[in-house]
Design an enzyme around this catalytic site. Structure first.
Site, PDB file in Angstrom:
ATOM      1  N   TRP A 220       0.761  -1.210   0.145  1.00  0.00           N
ATOM      2  CA  TRP A 220       0.036  -0.102  -0.058  1.00  0.00           C
ATOM      3  C   TRP A 220       0.779   1.363  -0.066  1.00  0.00           C
ATOM      4  O   TRP A 220       0.489   2.057  -0.695  1.00  0.00           O
ATOM      5  CB  TRP A 220      -0.622   0.067   1.271  1.00  0.00           C
ATOM      6  N   ASP A 354     -10.617   6.421  -9.133  1.00  0.00           N
ATOM      7  CA  ASP A 354      -9.998   6.275  -8.146  1.00  0.00           C
ATOM      8  C   ASP A 354      -8.624   5.329  -7.824  1.00  0.00           C
ATOM      9  O   ASP A 354      -7.904   5.764  -7.334  1.00  0.00           O
ATOM     10  CB  ASP A 354     -11.242   5.756  -6.980  1.00  0.00           C
ATOM     11  N   HIS A 391       0.210   9.467   8.417  1.00  0.00           N
ATOM     12  CA  HIS A 391      -0.997   8.654   8.023  1.00  0.00           C
ATOM     13  C   HIS A 391      -1.747   8.438   9.564  1.00  0.00           C
ATOM     14  O   HIS A 391      -1.821   9.430  10.199  1.00  0.00           O
ATOM     15  CB  HIS A 391      -1.154   7.489   7.149  1.00  0.00           C
TER      16      HIS A 391
END
Length: 635
Positions: A220, A354, A391
């Site tokens: 990710w 997206d 994050h």
């Protein structure tokens, strides 16, 4: 082994990294450096245009306050971060970013970033704090502005790309630069600086990833982030914080596609394989984690936790109900077949965009597995752990905050060296983005803003300490010999085996990484351990990490690329040890869904509502850990 030229670069301000925080620091520093005749040098392992977490692109800016428009306040954002991190955040740092972040966003738009707008000309929100963008070229746009700003300095502005920074340069308790090597030619770089800003990102591939084999590099968070920020600050002797707060995102399985737009923009549900909605069926579990579990919004780790409980009860896989979300959004147009068809096409395009903006591999996976999001759901899963201070994690250095907001309890630590915003506990060493800890939810825009904040602090420090740094060149030569040693080891010993990958005298970088990942996965709460650990497992992890540290002296590299890989994995090993020590020290479970201490399965507000901070002593090699109080702002 071919000889390496030693290149010495003298500068005033050294910026390490090329991601969003480094771009912010470069942009801001160039303005102030020009006013004062100072030199700015930027060093990036990659190329700034496509460097850092935003390299592939992004579909949303996740921190935008809308300050002054009656939408939100900085106080609101502080409360949001406090809630999501289960009460553990440096609120002075969070507030400081919040009051500056909108100006960075407005700059992005000025530089050419397409931000979605409605018919009234207002930004289109994905959620309360997120605005939608067409962001495939997001990083290119921001990097161009940073490079243009640096160019205004003429000879006083330098950008070095494809140079991997390995170690800090120290003069006693002061950071005076950094050393590293080119990944393209035989050059060893020595950067001497009056102040250094660390912006080298977080860490991936410390834990064994879900994607293996051909998918090993799929993650990710960008796979080239190897913990260099943490390694650099730890090795300099800086105090670290929240190294236990790793982040585990739930993402579309195997392609790691983002879920935020589906939850926030498309209003999608996630269900288990039997149609049960775990956020509804397990709502009672949230009361156990009060006051945070019963507050709004529900913290990301607790949302993870409820889904993980379904998996552990054998109710998986978990699915994002994409088909249901698209149908619900288009339902308002069903009375007009033409409008309905148009809306369905529009929503389908947005669904694919997206991914195409930021995770193209997820689009490939959908296409390869015959997934049409408007017709069938798609599997989601918790990824492996990452270390990311920008994050929903919080790992990084303990830094000085702004003088007007920083609690008096924290100011005392910097009384002898001065209150310079974003300076670590080491003189002359500043941090931004993933390098600064306890200030989560800055994302790309907040990291850029924090880079700007750190640059102003660093320039102020330089003006107050404007003398050439003292560097012991004999120590530099020792560092050079140590850093280049893997090349020498391979050249010396590779002829004795028929396969250069297998040799009793050395270990190759990839095999070293697999050993590290196996240790962390099995003992420190990785995917195969269902993110669960305990004291004996953590102590075993430290024992095995010690063996690994000894074997790191035998790392081999056949070329510059593998030399970079070797040192990347050493950096990962150090952040891994720091992480294990922090989890072991915090005797509670505060972030289920990120990790679970089976021997301390509950949250302990009375004893553990605090920061866990650590220092590695460069002189003794010993670690010390301590509790630091959480001081909330009056919001």
């Amino acid at each position: 082994m071919q000889p390496f030229e030693t290149v010495v670069v003298d500068t005033d301000l050294l910026i390490l990294g090329g991601g969003m925080s480094a771009c912010g620091a470069t942009f801001e520093a160039s303005y102030w450096a020009k006013k004062h005749g100072l030199k700015v040098t930027v060093v990036d392992k990659a190329a700034m245009d496509r460097s850092g977490a935003v390299a592939m692109g992004l579909s949303a800016i996740n921190e935008y306050i809308g300050y002054g428009k009656g939408q939100n306040t900085c106080e609101d954002y502080v409360k949001y971060v406090r809630q999501d991190l289960m009460g553990i955040s440096r609120e002075d740092l969070v507030y400081d970013i919040a009051r500056h972040v909108d100006s960075s966003v407005h700059l992005f738009e000025k530089w050419g970033l397409p931000i979605w707008k409605d018919e009234k000309g207002e930004y289109v929100h994905e959620g309360r704090w997120q605005i939608m963008i067409n962001g495939e070229s997001y990083k290119v746009i921001v990097a161009e502005a940073a490079k243009n700003a640096l160019a205004t300095l003429g000879e006083n502005g330098q950008l070095f790309e494809r140079v991997f920074i390995v170690e800090p340069l120290m003069n006693g308790d002061t950071c005076v630069g950094a050393v590293g090597f080119s990944v393209r030619e035989p050059k060893f770089y020595v950067f001497k600086a009056k102040a250094t800003i660390v912006c080298m990102g977080g860490a991936v591939h410390v834990f064994r990833p879900r994607s293996v084999g051909e998918g090993l590099g799929r993650a990710w968070y960008p796979p080239w982030n190897c913990g260099s920020s943490a390694y650099f600050t730890i090795r300099a002797g800086a105090e670290m914080t929240c190294q236990e707060v790793r982040f585990i995102p739930v993402r579309f399985k195997d392609g790691y596609g983002p879920v935020g737009a589906w939850f926030l923009l498309f209003k999608s549900r996630a269900t288990n394989a039997f149609g049960g909605e775990y956020m509804v069926e397990r709502a009672e579990e949230l009361k156990k984690w009060a006051p945070y579990g019963t507050g709004k919004p529900i913290p990301a780790n607790l949302r993870n936790w409820l889904g993980m409980e379904d998996i552990m009860e054998g109710k998986g896989p978990i699915y994002m109900r994409t088909e249901e979300a698209i149908a619900n959004l288009a339902a308002a147009y069903k009375d007009d077949p033409k409008a309905f068809k148009k809306k369905m096409k529009e929503l389908e395009a947005e669904a694919w965009e997206d991914f195409l903006d930021m995770t193209i591999t997820q689009s490939f996976l959908w296409a390869a597995t015959n997934v049409k999001p408007e017709e069938k759901p798609s599997e989601i899963a918790a990824a492996e752990p990452y270390f990311i201070g920008s994050h929903s994690g919080a790992s990084g250095a303990w830094v000085c905050g702004p003088e007007d907001l920083m609690p008096e309890e924290y100011k005392a630590q910097w009384k002898d060296i001065g209150l310079y915003n974003r300076m670590s506990t080491v003189k002359g060493l500043f941090c931004a983005g993933d390098a600064s800890g306890a200030s989560s939810h800055k994302f790309s825009s907040g990291s850029h803003a924090e880079g700007r904040i750190a640059a102003k602090g660093a320039i102020a420090y330089i003006l107050d300490h404007n003398q050439a740094p003292e560097v012991d060149m004999a120590k530099v030569e020792e560092l050079k010999e140590r850093i280049l040693k893997p090349l020498q080891i391979f050249e010396q010993y590779s002829p004795i085996s028929s396969d250069p990958e297998i040799n009793p005298n050395y270990i190759m970088p990839k095999m070293f990484m697999f050993r590290l990942q196996k240790i962390m996965d099995e003992y420190a709460g990785g995917v195969t351990a269902q993110f669960t650990t305990n004291k004996p497992m953590l102590e075993r992890a430290l024992e095995l990490l010690q063996f690994l540290k000894e074997d790191s002296e035998k790392l081999a590299a056949r070329d510059l690329h593998e030399l970079m890989r070797a040192w990347e994995n050493v950096h990962r090993m150090w952040i891994a040890e720091s992480h294990v020590r922090h989890i072991l020290f915090r005797e509670e479970t505060r972030w289920p869904g990120y990790y679970f201490r089976a021997d301390f399965p509950d949250m302990d507000e009375e004893n553990w509502k605090c920061f866990v901070n650590s220092v590695w002593n460069p002189q003794t090699g010993e670690w010390t850990l301590k509790k630091v109080p959480v001081v909330h702002l009056p919001v």
